[in-house]
Scaffold this active site. Structure first.
Site, short mmCIF file in Angstrom:
data_model
loop_
_atom_site.label_atom_id
_atom_site.label_comp_id
_atom_site.label_asym_id
_atom_site.label_seq_id
_atom_site.Cartn_x
_atom_site.Cartn_y
_atom_site.Cartn_z
N ASP A 64 0.88 -1.17 0.00
CA ASP A 64 0.00 0.00 0.00
C ASP A 64 0.91 1.22 0.00
O ASP A 64 1.55 1.52 1.01
CB ASP A 64 -0.90 -0.01 1.22
CG ASP A 64 -1.89 1.15 1.25
OD1 ASP A 64 -1.74 2.08 0.43
OD2 ASP A 64 -2.79 1.14 2.11
N SER A 144 -0.33 12.92 -16.18
CA SER A 144 -1.61 13.11 -16.86
C SER A 144 -1.58 14.44 -17.59
O SER A 144 -0.97 15.42 -17.12
CB SER A 144 -2.76 13.11 -15.86
OG SER A 144 -3.95 13.59 -16.43
N TYR A 160 -7.02 16.04 -8.47
CA TYR A 160 -6.19 15.17 -9.32
C TYR A 160 -5.27 15.97 -10.25
O TYR A 160 -4.06 15.69 -10.30
CB TYR A 160 -7.10 14.23 -10.11
CG TYR A 160 -6.38 13.30 -11.06
CD1 TYR A 160 -5.79 12.13 -10.60
CD2 TYR A 160 -6.31 13.58 -12.42
CE1 TYR A 160 -5.14 11.26 -11.47
CE2 TYR A 160 -5.66 12.74 -13.30
CZ TYR A 160 -5.08 11.57 -12.81
OH TYR A 160 -4.44 10.73 -13.69
N LYS A 164 -1.03 15.90 -10.34
CA LYS A 164 -0.21 15.58 -11.50
C LYS A 164 0.69 16.75 -11.90
O LYS A 164 1.79 16.55 -12.42
CB LYS A 164 -1.10 15.16 -12.68
CG LYS A 164 -1.82 13.84 -12.44
CD LYS A 164 -0.86 12.71 -12.10
CE LYS A 164 -1.56 11.37 -11.96
NZ LYS A 164 -0.62 10.26 -11.68
#
Length: 250
Positions: A64, A144, A160, A164
């Protein structure tokens, strides 16, 4: 890829999607792959598949990446059993399609933990391993396009895009630090547009747009690793071509 034959690659988030495809293609090119993710059963299935398909060995380890102790255990295992890691693929990531106006703090924290902090810790441990062995290394971050042009995203993606964008900035800082210490480690970001994986098929709005395949990203990883020692690629931005009919033969 002769340079990397029998070298060790560590792929995070390798239980599905882009990470799984990258792990597969690296074993096909005769690299020893340590595949980490939370879903150990998926990693074991992948290990069996590459053994049958390529007669290659893949090493599945449950990890993890939100837990630093898990990451440190993986690098310790790699040093003790494989001699260290030569290529790091920072692929693990989480996504949310909630608006920042409504996003819960727990989700914000998880995105930062997985997409930014875990990547920093993995990169740090990798570089220390390479430095200790006076070896060569390559870090490839799966970013991304949202980290470059968040304002053009068709839907809300919470924090998000910011995560990135942080990866892009972190890679730049790493290159400067590595240059100052004259370490033989390259850092490359791949920033794809939408990729056809479980991550985006759960977000119905994104399925309306053209998508890349996970194989496209894996092939780009091989392209980067095939660069001669004197060439470092900083960033690759990929986007699906609007006029592509995949049914057509080239």
């Amino acid at each position: 890829m002769e340079r990397w034959a029998n070298k060790v690659a560590l792929v995070t988030g390798a239980s599905s999607g882009i990470g799984m495809r990258i792990a597969q293609i690296l074993t096909k090119h005769n690299m020893k792959v340590i595949a980490i993710a939370r879903r150990i059963e998926k990693l074991r299935e992948l290990a069996t598949e590459v053994q049958q398909k390529y007669n290659a060995k893949l090493y599945p380890i449950q990890c993890d990446v939100e837990k630093e102790e898990n990451i440190l255990e993986v690098f310790k295992w790699a040093e003790e059993h494989m001699g260290g890691v030569d290529v790091l693929i920072n692929n693990a990531g989480v996504l949310s399609s909630e608006s920042l106006l409504e996003e819960c703090t727990d989700t914000l924290q998880r995105i930062l933990n997985v997409n930014v902090l875990a990547l920093a810790i993995c990169s740090r441990e990798f570089i220390q391993s390479v430095k200790k062995r006076k070896a060569s290394g390559q870090i490839i971050n799966i970013g991304s396009i949202s980290g470059h042009v968040a304002e053009l995203m068709p839907i809300s993606l919470s924090i998000y895009p910011a995560s990135k964008c942080a990866v892009k900035g972190m890679a730049a800082s790493l290159r400067c630090d590595l240059a100052r210490e004259k370490l033989d480690v390259k850092v490359t970001n791949i920033s794809p547009g939408p990729v056809k994986t479980d991550m985006i098929t759960d977000i119905s709005a994104l399925t309306l747009y053209p998508t890349l395949e996970d194989k496209d990203i894996a092939d780009t990883v091989i392209f980067i690793l095939n660069m001669p020692p004197h060439v470092q690629i900083w960033d690759i931005i990929m986007f699906p071509f609007h006029n592509t009919d995949r049914k057509e033969k080239c």
